[in-house]
Design a protein around this motif. Structure first.
Motif, short mmCIF file in Angstrom:
data_model
loop_
_atom_site.label_atom_id
_atom_site.label_comp_id
_atom_site.label_asym_id
_atom_site.label_seq_id
_atom_site.Cartn_x
_atom_site.Cartn_y
_atom_site.Cartn_z
N UNK A 89 -36.63 18.64 1.55
CA UNK A 89 -35.70 19.77 1.51
C UNK A 89 -34.35 19.34 2.12
N UNK A 90 -34.42 18.64 3.23
CA UNK A 90 -33.18 18.23 3.91
C UNK A 90 -32.48 17.09 3.15
N UNK A 91 -33.25 16.14 2.65
CA UNK A 91 -32.60 15.00 1.98
C UNK A 91 -31.94 15.45 0.67
N UNK A 92 -32.50 16.48 0.03
CA UNK A 92 -31.83 17.02 -1.18
C UNK A 92 -30.51 17.68 -0.80
N UNK A 93 -30.51 18.36 0.34
CA UNK A 93 -29.24 18.97 0.80
C UNK A 93 -28.23 17.89 1.15
N UNK A 94 -28.75 16.76 1.67
CA UNK A 94 -27.83 15.63 1.95
C UNK A 94 -27.18 15.16 0.66
N UNK A 95 -27.99 15.12 -0.40
CA UNK A 95 -27.44 14.63 -1.68
C UNK A 95 -26.35 15.59 -2.17
N UNK A 96 -26.58 16.89 -2.02
CA UNK A 96 -25.55 17.86 -2.42
C UNK A 96 -24.29 17.67 -1.57
N UNK A 97 -24.49 17.42 -0.28
CA UNK A 97 -23.35 17.21 0.63
C UNK A 97 -22.55 15.97 0.21
N UNK A 98 -23.29 14.94 -0.22
CA UNK A 98 -22.63 13.68 -0.61
C UNK A 98 -21.76 13.84 -1.86
N UNK A 99 -21.99 14.92 -2.61
CA UNK A 99 -21.11 15.19 -3.76
C UNK A 99 -19.79 15.79 -3.32
N UNK A 100 -19.74 16.29 -2.08
CA UNK A 100 -18.54 16.98 -1.60
C UNK A 100 -17.69 16.13 -0.66
N UNK A 101 -18.36 15.26 0.11
CA UNK A 101 -17.63 14.47 1.12
C UNK A 101 -18.13 13.03 1.12
N UNK A 102 -17.37 12.15 1.78
CA UNK A 102 -17.87 10.80 2.01
C UNK A 102 -18.89 10.91 3.15
N UNK A 103 -20.15 10.70 2.80
CA UNK A 103 -21.23 10.96 3.76
C UNK A 103 -21.89 9.66 4.21
N UNK A 104 -22.18 9.56 5.50
CA UNK A 104 -23.03 8.48 5.98
C UNK A 104 -24.04 9.07 6.96
N UNK A 105 -25.17 8.39 7.08
CA UNK A 105 -26.23 8.87 7.97
C UNK A 105 -26.77 7.68 8.75
N UNK A 106 -27.72 7.96 9.65
CA UNK A 106 -28.36 6.87 10.39
C UNK A 106 -29.87 6.89 10.13
N UNK A 107 -30.52 5.79 10.46
CA UNK A 107 -31.99 5.72 10.40
C UNK A 107 -32.44 4.67 11.40
N UNK A 108 -33.63 4.90 11.99
CA UNK A 108 -34.19 3.85 12.85
C UNK A 108 -35.62 3.51 12.45
N UNK A 109 -36.06 4.03 11.30
CA UNK A 109 -37.43 3.68 10.86
C UNK A 109 -37.55 3.81 9.35
N UNK A 138 -32.40 4.85 25.67
CA UNK A 138 -33.82 5.20 25.52
C UNK A 138 -34.02 6.55 24.84
N UNK A 139 -33.30 6.74 23.75
CA UNK A 139 -33.57 7.91 22.90
C UNK A 139 -34.05 7.31 21.58
N UNK A 140 -33.40 7.66 20.45
CA UNK A 140 -33.77 7.00 19.19
C UNK A 140 -33.16 5.60 19.13
N UNK A 141 -33.55 4.85 18.12
CA UNK A 141 -32.90 3.56 17.88
C UNK A 141 -33.88 2.39 17.93
#
Ligand SMILES: Cc1ncc(COP(=O)(O)O)c(C=O)c1O
Length: 350
Positions: A89-109, A138-141
């Motif tokens: 549900x969230x990643x589809x919303x990310x895709x919609x967002x990427x059509x509107x702005x230059x989008x970048x995200x992070x991942x650690x896994x 010592x949070x994510x990453x």
């Protein structure tokens, strides 16, 4: 004091906020760092646009819904979301967002990477993904430069994604360590034939030492626009630099050494940030905001000297969480009220 404003209220002094925006933008310009403010502090499109107008390259958001609220009215075209985004549900919303702005995200896994790849496979433009690195907070990453390089390689091979660089939320005072960690990570990643375009670092406690991590290309910073008691106590800013204050009314003076105000944890929050007491009463350093229940705040001092109905302003320990508590903030310039502004991204935590 601000007699037309009902209390409790969150006041934002635009003169101070604009000065804070300008001062740190200039610091970044001087040191050749790009600035990408974190809007979780104010959650107001109008202030995000002011930050962009002053020279920021884009904004940082923590959540997808927060980003959606910030771009809704236009005028913001570059967003980094610094959070592992999970679920279709969230990643589809990310895709919609990427059509509107230059989008970048992070991942650690890889679970996050796989989900992003599924959503962006076949997209017109691949999604830029930064590897989040734990450089000591010592949070994510990922916890080593080698682990960063191997995740970078896996992102590079995934449909719909582009490995764009590295991101870290640094430990306070850890500039030398972050510099060494990131330098090593870049070396290992480049040895694998990949480019590291972006190295994103940042936080307000280390703002005046941002340039010490010279390997970084951009600085993400949130609290600096309002500042708060935690940053004053750390010696980073002064009370005059604090743009956000809580306006409160004294509702009871039960004893010579104690008064009670009309706001508790539901405005000032229970986030102490390691400090003693829950805020600083402007002009009265002798007072301790000693105890909060939900709607009551108990102030103590040797001689409290207040009467019922009197108003006071409090600089909270942590401005960012206070912004998320009320539907609107009252914009002021010094003693003049400018108007009320809805907090567009308030409660946008999913
Ligand atoms: C990922 C990330 N970047 C940047 C910041 C900005 O930190 P500050 O509010 O200290 O400027 C935060 C703060 O929580 C954060 O979580």
């Amino acid at each position: 004091m601000f007699s037309d404003v009902d209390t409790p209220a969150v006041l934002v002094d635009l003169d101070v906020a604009e000065a804070n925006i300008g001062r740190f933008q200039e610091h970044c310009n001087t040191h050749g760092l790009k600035l990408r403010p974190h809007i979780k502090t104010h959650k107001l499109p109008m202030l995000a646009k002011a930050q962009m107008k002053a020279g920021a390259i884009g904004i940082t958001c923590q959540k997808v819904s927060e980003a959606e609220a910030m771009v809704a009215e236009g005028g913001i075209d570059d967003v980094l979301i610094t959070f592992n985004i999970l679920g279709a549900e969230k990643t589809q919303r990310l895709r919609a967002l990427a059509n509107r702005v230059r989008l970048s995200v992070v991942a650690d896994n890889m679970t996050v990477v796989d989900g992003l790849s599924t959503a962006f496979a076949g997209a017109e433009r691949p999604l830029d993904v930064l590897v989040e690195c734990d450089t000591g907070a010592a949070r994510c990453g990922v916890t080593s430069p080698e682990a960063a390089a191997s995740l970078a390689g896996l992102i590079h091979g995934k449909p719909g994604l582009r490995f764009a660089g590295l991101m870290t939320y640094p430990p306070v005072g850890g500039e030398a360590h972050v510099q060494a960690w990131m330098t090593q990570a870049v070396a290992v990643i480049e040895a694998r034939g990949l480019r590291v375009d972006v190295i994103s670092n940042g936080g307000s406690p280390g703002m005046w030492r941002a340039q010490d991590v010279s390997v970084a290309t951009e600085y993400r910073i949130g609290t600096y626009i309002y500042n708060d008691r935690s940053l004053v106590e750390r010696g980073v800013v002064t009370w005059d630099d604090c743009a956000l204050t809580v306006l409160a009314t004294v509702i009871s003076v039960p004893a010579k050494d104690r008064a009670v105000i009309d706001c508790g944890t539901k405005v000032l929050t229970s986030d102490l940030l390691g400090l003693d007491g829950s805020g600083h009463v402007l002009g009265r350093p002798d007072i301790k905001v000693a105890a909060l229940s939900e709607e009551h705040g108990v102030l103590t001092a040797e001689s409290i000297g207040f009467s019922v109905g009197q108003r006071l302003r409090i600089v909270p320990n942590h401005a960012c969480v206070v912004s998320n508590m009320l539907d609107e903030v009252v914009l002021v310039r010094n003693e003049t009220i400018i108007g009320a502004e809805p907090v567009a991204a308030r409660g946008k935590v999913w």
